[in-house]
Design an enzyme around this catalytic site. Structure first.
Site, short mmCIF file in Angstrom:
data_model
loop_
_atom_site.label_atom_id
_atom_site.label_comp_id
_atom_site.label_asym_id
_atom_site.label_seq_id
_atom_site.Cartn_x
_atom_site.Cartn_y
_atom_site.Cartn_z
N ARG A 59 10.03 7.04 12.62
CA ARG A 59 9.20 6.23 11.74
C ARG A 59 7.72 6.51 12.03
NH1 ARG A 59 9.23 3.48 6.89
NH2 ARG A 59 8.52 1.32 7.06
N THR B 88 11.76 7.48 -1.55
CA THR B 88 12.47 7.66 -0.28
C THR B 88 13.65 8.55 -0.61
OG1 THR B 88 11.76 5.52 0.63
CG2 THR B 88 13.78 6.38 1.55
N ASN C 246 7.29 6.66 1.59
CA ASN C 246 7.11 5.38 0.90
C ASN C 246 7.08 5.59 -0.61
OD1 ASN C 246 7.10 2.65 0.81
ND2 ASN C 246 4.93 2.40 1.17
N ASP D 27 3.93 -0.76 4.16
CA ASP D 27 5.12 -1.49 4.61
C ASP D 27 4.77 -2.54 5.67
OD1 ASP D 27 7.08 -0.57 2.96
OD2 ASP D 27 7.86 0.94 4.33
N SER E 295 10.87 -1.51 8.09
CA SER E 295 11.50 -0.72 7.03
C SER E 295 12.78 -1.40 6.57
CB SER E 295 11.82 0.67 7.59
OG SER E 295 12.60 1.42 6.70
N SER E 296 13.30 -0.93 5.43
CA SER E 296 14.63 -1.37 4.99
C SER E 296 15.63 -0.23 5.02
CB SER E 296 14.55 -1.90 3.55
OG SER E 296 13.75 -3.04 3.50
N GLY F 149 15.39 3.04 -2.03
CA GLY F 149 15.31 1.86 -2.91
C GLY F 149 14.59 0.69 -2.29
N GLY F 150 13.74 0.92 -1.27
CA GLY F 150 12.93 -0.16 -0.70
C GLY F 150 13.79 -1.30 -0.21
#
Ligand code: GLY
Length: 567
Positions: free
Chosen positions: A104, A372, A392, A414, A443-444, A463-464
């Site tokens: 990340r 993403t 992102n 984010d 993050s997701s 997809g966030g």
């Protein structure tokens, strides 16, 4: 020898079971332990092809993951890249060891919690989205090198070769590329315009996008590894360009970047073992928390209204915890065991009743990203990789660093620019995810393994904030016996993330009568005009010796199965 079985695979097992029997005694005892070949699914056919090339060259799933990550960085620049980061979930077949490689991005040393606020304390619109100030320090190059050196068996010069070729020779423009270029071209800097546009215009379908500078950067990584990106001329270009054009990077930000090997999040749902992303992704904790709540009901025997009601109420509560408790574990303390325990789930469902619980009665949140990418790989030894990578929003910050071909992320968005206040995309979050130097934004992204005694799925999606609910719906379907990769990536999708207090759903995802029923329960319904997500899944049915790979029909990807040949 590997044979590419199917360009867009459906069901490939029958032929292979016959081949296995031909292999003889040794294979017969092995067939329950080892997959009958490889399965690879990614968001771009050329990236899947790169993985297949590495499989044929004698690499393992980790080598292929290096090749696919690098290829996606070239041919799907709107989704991920060397200027971004991601999470690579790895499983070693020989000893069952699992690790999440956390690549990340990190906030630069000169970042501070109020860096996107004006003198009056208001969030400056778009400051965390467009241009070099929006960019955190990239982690993808470090992760690629780390995976190659620690887990792969081929040299980087071999695994990066397909990506270097695609960058040098070009990749063809598709309709998705055109759509996302139109969305973001107004923020491209001069260098990005030169690379991604043709004469300043959106290129035509089939036009080739060539990236010679990116080919050179990848070549330096192939020759020098980590130092090829984080030191020397590439690092100098990155720091000089960013710092003279509104950003705050210094050389030490790059030289000090390191991936972190983290213990994945684990849970169970009925007989399914779940392995997923650890913080700084919220994915694994939120996924396991939702499944723990949902395990209390026999979902398969409920009406669509009652089923969706319970799933949504579980999403609401788990996403509330995401907003309140989660952030970079190197900066905030996270009670992972408690949040993923069955006891805690029992407490959470205590106040679920026949009606929607207003989210205001629970608390605050944050939300969704625009792009993403994800890929899934299983090799014929049983090694696996699920990886979700990002810069992102589509095309990240739109800022490409001259002479490097590196397009920078806007992952700083984010973070929470101001705790408790919505950012430019309406996202709200908590103190745990406030900006700090060296910190990773929450993050997701949820690369995930789902496994029973008989079946394995390796999957994930972009997809966030909706990533986690998409993986949840796939997980429920898998547990209910949907063991077809194509079905999992095709599932209709709905989502609730606590705030905004609404069920978002794809066209036709919920029947009309169920919509009426959900409304009567007090749910706010927000139909979407278009679909979302781009799931990539591979499945291995162990007893049947069957492999499947499927790419979401909402995207332009490709799932491929490569079967072993008998000697
Ligand atoms: N940038 C999207 C995510 O990490 O969730």
């Amino acid at each position: 020898m590997l044979a590419l079985r199917d360009m867009r695979p459906r069901f490939v097992s029958v032929v292979f079971v016959v081949l296995l029997l031909v292999v003889g005694q040794a294979a017969a005892t092995e067939q329950h332990l080892k997959p009958p070949g490889w399965a690879i699914a990614s968001a771009h056919p050329l990236a899947t092809d790169a993985g297949a090339e590495i499989a044929r060259a004698g690499g393992n799933a980790f080598d292929a993951a290096v090749a696919v990550s690098a290829a996606l960085a070239v041919v799907e620049p709107m989704g991920s890249g060397l200027g971004g980061g991601g999470f690579w979930l790895l499983h070693h077949a020989d000893d069952g060891r699992q690790v999440m490689v956390d690549g990340r991005e990190r906030a630069p040393q000169r970042a501070h919690r109020d860096m996107y606020l004006d003198a009056e304390g208001h969030v400056r619109p778009r400051a965390s989205l467009d241009g070099p100030l929006a960019a955190a320090i990239p982690g993808e190059p470090a992760a690629i090198v780390h995976i190659a050196e620690r887990y792969g068996r081929l040299p980087l010069s071999r695994t990066l070769a397909p990506a270097i070729r695609f960058a040098r020779d070009g990749f063809p423009v598709t309709s998705r590329y055109q759509r996302l270029v139109k969305l973001r071209m107004s923020v491209f800097n001069r260098v990005a315009k030169q690379v991604f546009l043709v004469n300043g215009e959106v290129p035509r379908i089939g036009d080739l996008i060539k990236q010679p500078d990116l080919a050179s950067t990848l070549t330096l990584m192939a020759q020098q590894g980590h130092a090829g990106f984080y030191a020397g001329q590439v690092a100098k270009h990155l720091v000089d360009n960013v710092s003279t054009q509104g950003g705050i990077w210094v050389a030490a930000d790059l030289s000090s970047y390191a991936v972190v090997a983290r213990e994945p999040i684990r849970g169970t749902y009925q007989d399914v073992e779940i392995t997923s992303a650890a913080p700084p992704s919220a994915g694994g904790i939120v996924l396991v928390a939702m499944l723990n709540m949902l395990e209390r009901w026999d979902l398969g025997h409920l009406t669509q209204v009652e089923r969706i009601h319970r799933i949504v109420e579980s999403m609401r509560r788990a996403y509330r915890d995401r907003a309140v408790y989660l952030g970079d574990p190197d900066f905030v303390s996270i009670e992972t065991s408690r949040l993923t325990s069955k006891d805690y789930a029992n407490k959470l469902i205590g106040d679920i009743n026949a009606y929607a619980t207003p989210s205001q009665a629970l608390g605050v949140d944050r939300g969704e990203g625009r792009d993403t990418t994800h890929f899934s790989i299983l090799d014929n030894e049983g090694n696996r990789v699920a990886a979700t990578l990002s810069i992102n929003y589509a095309f990240g910050s739109g800022f490409m660093v001259a002479a490097t071909g590196v397009l920078l992320n806007n992952e700083m968005d984010d973070f929470v620019a101001k705790p408790g206040v919505a950012n430019v995309y309406g996202l709200i979050g908590g103190e745990a995810n406030a900006i700090a130097p060296g910190k990773r934004p929450l993050s997701s992204m949820s690369p995930t393994f789902l496994e029973t005694d008989d079946a394995l799925a390796v999957l994930g999606t972009p997809g966030g904030s909706r990533i986690i609910s998409m993986v949840l719906l796939a997980g429920l379907a898998f547990a209910e016996g949907s063991l077809e990769a194509e079905k999992l990536v095709n599932l209709p999708r709905f989502h609730h993330q606590y705030i905004p207090d609404q069920i978002v759903f794809e066209p036709d995802a919920i029947e009309q009568t169920a919509l009426v029923g959900l409304k009567l329960k007090g749910h706010q319904l927000k139909p979407r005009e278009s679909s979302y997500g781009n799931m990539q899944a591979v499945i291995w049915l162990k007893n049947e010796g069957q492999l499947q790979a499927a790419s979401d029909p909402r995207g332009e990807g490709w799932g491929a199965v490569l079967l072993n040949r008998p000697p």
